[in-house]
Write a protein that holds these residues in place. Structure first.
Motif, PDB file in Angstrom:
ATOM      1  N   ARG A  86      45.060  25.097 -35.313  1.00 15.45           N
ATOM      2  CA  ARG A  86      45.147  24.850 -33.866  1.00 15.45           C
ATOM      3  C   ARG A  86      46.352  23.969 -33.542  1.00 15.45           C
ATOM      4  N   GLN A  87      46.564  22.941 -34.338  1.00 14.36           N
ATOM      5  CA  GLN A  87      47.719  22.064 -34.121  1.00 14.36           C
ATOM      6  C   GLN A  87      49.023  22.840 -34.261  1.00 14.36           C
ATOM      7  N   GLN A  88      49.104  23.698 -35.278  1.00 14.29           N
ATOM      8  CA  GLN A  88      50.315  24.490 -35.460  1.00 14.29           C
ATOM      9  C   GLN A  88      50.506  25.475 -34.307  1.00 14.29           C
ATOM     10  N   THR A  89      49.417  26.034 -33.806  1.00 22.04           N
ATOM     11  CA  THR A  89      49.518  26.961 -32.679  1.00 22.04           C
ATOM     12  C   THR A  89      49.997  26.224 -31.435  1.00 22.04           C
ATOM     13  N   GLU A  90      49.483  25.044 -31.183  1.00 22.92           N
ATOM     14  CA  GLU A  90      49.922  24.267 -30.021  1.00 22.92           C
ATOM     15  C   GLU A  90      51.394  23.892 -30.150  1.00 22.92           C
ATOM     16  N   THR A  91      51.827  23.574 -31.360  1.00 17.96           N
ATOM     17  CA  THR A  91      53.248  23.287 -31.594  1.00 17.96           C
ATOM     18  C   THR A  91      54.081  24.532 -31.335  1.00 17.96           C
ATOM     19  N   LEU A  92      53.610  25.672 -31.811  1.00 14.97           N
ATOM     20  CA  LEU A  92      54.306  26.944 -31.594  1.00 14.97           C
ATOM     21  C   LEU A  92      54.416  27.244 -30.098  1.00 14.97           C
ATOM     22  N   LEU A  93      53.330  27.099 -29.363  1.00 14.67           N
ATOM     23  CA  LEU A  93      53.357  27.353 -27.913  1.00 14.67           C
ATOM     24  C   LEU A  93      54.361  26.450 -27.208  1.00 14.67           C
ATOM     25  N   ALA A  94      54.401  25.187 -27.610  1.00 13.60           N
ATOM     26  CA  ALA A  94      55.353  24.247 -27.007  1.00 13.60           C
ATOM     27  C   ALA A  94      56.786  24.646 -27.322  1.00 13.60           C
ATOM     28  N   GLU A  95      57.033  25.077 -28.551  1.00  7.53           N
ATOM     29  CA  GLU A  95      58.378  25.496 -28.951  1.00  7.53           C
ATOM     30  C   GLU A  95      58.808  26.743 -28.183  1.00  7.53           C
ATOM     31  N   ILE A  96      57.892  27.686 -28.026  1.00  2.25           N
ATOM     32  CA  ILE A  96      58.212  28.906 -27.274  1.00  2.25           C
ATOM     33  C   ILE A  96      58.533  28.565 -25.821  1.00  2.25           C
ATOM     34  N   GLU A  97      57.754  27.691 -25.236  1.00  2.00           N
ATOM     35  CA  GLU A  97      58.031  27.295 -23.849  1.00  2.00           C
ATOM     36  C   GLU A  97      59.391  26.602 -23.744  1.00  2.00           C
ATOM     37  N   LYS A  98      59.689  25.754 -24.705  1.00  2.00           N
ATOM     38  CA  LYS A  98      60.964  25.020 -24.703  1.00  2.00           C
ATOM     39  C   LYS A  98      62.150  25.974 -24.844  1.00  2.00           C
ATOM     40  N   THR A  99      62.039  26.961 -25.724  1.00  2.00           N
ATOM     41  CA  THR A  99      63.183  27.829 -25.998  1.00  2.00           C
ATOM     42  C   THR A  99      63.298  29.026 -25.063  1.00  2.00           C
ATOM     43  N   THR A 100      62.173  29.497 -24.506  1.00  2.00           N
ATOM     44  CA  THR A 100      62.224  30.701 -23.672  1.00  2.00           C
ATOM     45  C   THR A 100      61.801  30.464 -22.224  1.00  2.00           C
ATOM     46  N   GLY A 101      61.121  29.357 -21.971  1.00  2.00           N
ATOM     47  CA  GLY A 101      60.595  29.113 -20.631  1.00  2.00           C
ATOM     48  C   GLY A 101      59.262  29.802 -20.375  1.00  2.00           C
ATOM     49  N   ILE A 102      58.754  30.499 -21.369  1.00  2.00           N
ATOM     50  CA  ILE A 102      57.475  31.212 -21.217  1.00  2.00           C
ATOM     51  C   ILE A 102      56.352  30.315 -21.702  1.00  2.00           C
ATOM     52  N   LYS A 103      55.417  30.024 -20.806  1.00  2.00           N
ATOM     53  CA  LYS A 103      54.285  29.170 -21.152  1.00  2.00           C
ATOM     54  C   LYS A 103      53.148  30.055 -21.661  1.00  2.00           C
ATOM     55  N   GLY A 104      52.918  29.994 -22.952  1.00  2.00           N
ATOM     56  CA  GLY A 104      51.835  30.767 -23.556  1.00  2.00           C
ATOM     57  C   GLY A 104      50.508  30.048 -23.433  1.00  2.00           C
ATOM     58  N   ARG A 105      49.454  30.809 -23.640  1.00  2.00           N
ATOM     59  CA  ARG A 105      48.096  30.249 -23.612  1.00  2.00           C
ATOM     60  C   ARG A 105      47.380  30.628 -24.899  1.00  2.00           C
ATOM     61  N   LEU A 106      46.456  29.786 -25.327  1.00  2.00           N
ATOM     62  CA  LEU A 106      45.630  30.059 -26.496  1.00  2.00           C
ATOM     63  C   LEU A 106      44.190  30.244 -26.031  1.00  2.00           C
ATOM     64  N   LEU A 107      43.631  31.376 -26.403  1.00  2.00           N
ATOM     65  CA  LEU A 107      42.250  31.697 -26.046  1.00  2.00           C
ATOM     66  C   LEU A 107      41.452  31.959 -27.310  1.00  2.00           C
ATOM     67  N   GLN A 108      40.140  31.879 -27.185  1.00  2.00           N
ATOM     68  CA  GLN A 108      39.272  32.313 -28.270  1.00  2.00           C
ATOM     69  C   GLN A 108      38.308  33.338 -27.699  1.00  2.00           C
ATOM     70  N   ARG A 109      37.872  34.210 -28.557  1.00  2.00           N
ATOM     71  CA  ARG A 109      36.943  35.244 -28.120  1.00  2.00           C
ATOM     72  C   ARG A 109      35.630  34.593 -27.706  1.00  2.00           C
ATOM     73  N   ARG A 110      35.060  35.077 -26.636  1.00  2.00           N
ATOM     74  CA  ARG A 110      33.840  34.479 -26.094  1.00  2.00           C
ATOM     75  C   ARG A 110      32.679  34.533 -27.080  1.00  2.00           C
ATOM     76  N   ASP A 111      32.545  35.644 -27.802  1.00  2.00           N
ATOM     77  CA  ASP A 111      31.408  35.815 -28.704  1.00  2.00           C
ATOM     78  C   ASP A 111      31.767  35.645 -30.181  1.00  2.00           C
ATOM     79  N   ASP A 112      32.994  35.170 -30.446  1.00  2.62           N
ATOM     80  CA  ASP A 112      33.435  34.970 -31.824  1.00  2.62           C
ATOM     81  C   ASP A 112      34.535  33.910 -31.809  1.00  2.62           C
ATOM     82  N   THR A 113      34.165  32.674 -32.014  1.00  2.00           N
ATOM     83  CA  THR A 113      35.113  31.565 -31.879  1.00  2.00           C
ATOM     84  C   THR A 113      36.188  31.550 -32.956  1.00  2.00           C
ATOM     85  N   GLN A 114      36.087  32.432 -33.922  1.00  2.00           N
ATOM     86  CA  GLN A 114      37.110  32.494 -34.965  1.00  2.00           C
ATOM     87  C   GLN A 114      38.186  33.539 -34.677  1.00  2.00           C
TER      88      GLN A 114
END
Length: 90
Positions: free
Chosen positions: A19-47
């Motif tokens: 999760r920490q690496q994904t949040e870092t990745l999202l921040a890097e993508i926003e910084k380099t491309t301007g695209i703000k990504g989101r992280l979701l989890q499946r409602r019936d399968d948290t993995q």
């Protein structure tokens, strides 16, 4: 035409570090491309997680940014990541 990228994958071990690496990745993508990504989890399968990148004008630039960002996120890069691109109906 703007597109949307959905990347899904399963996490099983090391959930907090991934999760920490994904949040870092999202921040890097926003910084380099301007695209703000989101992280979701499946409602019936948290993995099952999904990164969502919307209003993507330059798909090649986003994919290159993701490849660069993944080189510094080894746990995330090791997962089997599945990409799906969508565009508005014609």
């Amino acid at each position: 035409m703007a597109a949307a990228l959905y990347i899904y994958y399963r996490v099983q071990d090391n959930i907090l570090p991934i999760r920490q690496q994904t949040e870092t990745l999202l921040a890097e993508i926003e910084k380099t491309t301007g695209i703000k990504g989101r992280l979701l989890q499946r409602r019936d399968d948290t993995q099952t997680w999904m990164e969502v990148y919307e209003a993507v004008a330059d798909a090649d630039a986003l994919q290159q940014a993701l490849q660069r960002a993944l080189t510094t996120q080894p746990l995330l890069a090791a997962l089997s990541r599945h990409e799906e691109w969508f565009v508005p109906l014609a």
